[in-house]
Design a protein around this motif. Sequence first.
Motif, short mmCIF file in Angstrom:
data_model
loop_
_atom_site.label_atom_id
_atom_site.label_comp_id
_atom_site.label_asym_id
_atom_site.label_seq_id
_atom_site.Cartn_x
_atom_site.Cartn_y
_atom_site.Cartn_z
N LEU A 498 69.91 65.59 -18.50
CA LEU A 498 68.80 64.89 -17.84
C LEU A 498 67.75 65.92 -17.42
O LEU A 498 68.06 66.91 -16.77
N LYS A 499 66.51 65.63 -17.77
CA LYS A 499 65.43 66.60 -17.56
C LYS A 499 64.81 66.44 -16.17
O LYS A 499 64.53 65.33 -15.74
N HIS A 505 67.04 61.85 -14.01
CA HIS A 505 67.43 63.08 -13.32
C HIS A 505 67.35 62.87 -11.81
O HIS A 505 68.28 63.21 -11.06
N PRO A 558 73.82 67.17 -13.83
CA PRO A 558 73.14 66.02 -14.45
C PRO A 558 73.15 66.06 -15.98
O PRO A 558 72.16 66.34 -16.63
#
Length: 614
Positions: A498-499, A505, A558
């Motif tokens: 997740l960015k 995120h 994440p």
Amino acid sequence: MRNPVVKPPYRVPLVAEINATKGWSGLTACSTFSGAGGNSLGLKIAGFDVRYASEFVPAAQDTYRANHPGTFLDDRDIRLVQPEDILKAANLRPGELDLLDGSPPCKSFSTSGKRDKGWGAVSHYCVAPDTRVLLSDMTWAAAGNIREGAQVVAFDEAPINGASRKFKPATVTGVDRVWLSSKRIELSDGTVVVCSDQHRWLTQRGARQEMWVPTAKLKVGDHLRTIGTPWEKDYSYEAGWLSGLFDGEGSVCAHGPESPQNRARNVQVAQLPGPVLDRAMAAMTKLGIQFGYHPNKQSGVVNLVVAGGMGARLRALGILRPTRLLPKAALMWDGVTIKAAEEVRIVSITAVGEVELVAFSTTAKTFIAEGLLSHNSDGIYQRTDDLFFEYVRLLGGLRPKVFIAENVTGLVKGSAVGYFKEVIMAMQKHGYRVKAGLLNGAWCGVPQARERILYLGVREDLGVDPSFPAPLPYHYTVEDAWQGLTVTEAEVAECVHLKPGHFLHTAWHMTMPGDNFIPAAQRMKGRASYFDYRRLGRHLPAPTIKATPGGLYHPDVPRSCAIPELRRLSGLPDDFQLLGTYEQRWERCGRLVPPPMYAHLAAHVRDRILKVKS
């Protein structure tokens, strides 16, 4: 005083160990619809010698062969298999087989036989089985669980007489499954959908009119039409109270000219100023339902009108489900121009290889998938509603002492219940006492709360009633499963990360381990959504692992789970070979029955029904 329950450390024997000791009980088994071989491993752990397996899907065949080198694998369509073929491969005579295993897919669940061109051509406009489709009753259902005849929200395939496309009802005319090269599309509102390269979406590029564009030709930055992310009924106290208020004092109405597209459409509730009105406004705010405040100067009555467009009105009806108003929901969408749907931007497109998809068709040639305006599948559908009865046909010819047939819980829900009962009666006609029950993997030594429906049948001449095992007095958690596990940097690198700055995120950081993303979505997006997105909790079993990586994230970082972590949560041995891309290996875990779960059941059959001492 009772002795305390001692929970042994979590460990699944290695594949090499299982294959070296198979058949130690002297019992024989044959497997149909064998998939990657989770059932077969469970049978071997319980001491059965699995002499025959049948699987049609090439990707599953490769995995099965890699982990069950000593088992004969029949790769033909099950319709071509005769009982004599199985008995010859297993070196048995009718009535000698101890156990027949299978997971025969019923209509809308099938994974067998779809790629045989002799059974008819199948269109390439397909979506993943867990893709949610909007039904006309304002509920969402997984595409793979929908049956022919279901009523859905659709829209015009093409503009009529130069006018804009409009929403309209449609009937599902076909649901089937195929394996095709696919893409994972992520949208700016967080929506994720997996579909075939040829699946077509109604796309807006610049000022040009909407056009149908296949997935393979979509670009990052293209805009798709959406009515919003899927919703579910809200069971909170406030939602129930508000639903009752809308039932008593609310209305769904369309005002204005006769032409449907020109009518003003509202979902509203009326109330005089006071504590009830104040509570209604507070409840709508808490549930993420935007509204306008419209007082009547003459009567003093205030109308709270749901604001935010067609999608917001449908969502309000969908999560509250007021009994009196819900039948009028079609007033909010039937005949409305698709311009009422919002635009959402594509932020990423990722190839996921060849995966299982649902070929879904309607009378309108369109439907709503994960909120997006989608084209359906065209083509000739291979019949799949006979596959459970193909299993029953083999049952009659083999005459095993015991059989186990496994399927998803959707088989005993809704319109599938009639099919479920037909299968039981067909099994009984072959001289079996049959019982159906639900097993949860968390009751059976698996660190995953995966539920399955089981048919268990015992041949009449054995004089034993079918029964299911008692649950274990303990359960394994994610923490138990991952004890002593090492994950390499390369295995972590292939995960879905997740960015920072992306909604998911942020939602992961806002979500406590073990919880889903719904509260985070309510806070950030103002509506309940992302029901299937969850941050794992080390103190709990994992939820059901689905066939695609999106939605199930590591408790500490994440990202999605690495394959070794997923393998442990799926009840697979550490040396179980998973082949293909990251997505394909995840898919195999999401499809198979966890071996310890099946071993728990098979050991009960061995000890209590066949009465073989372990």
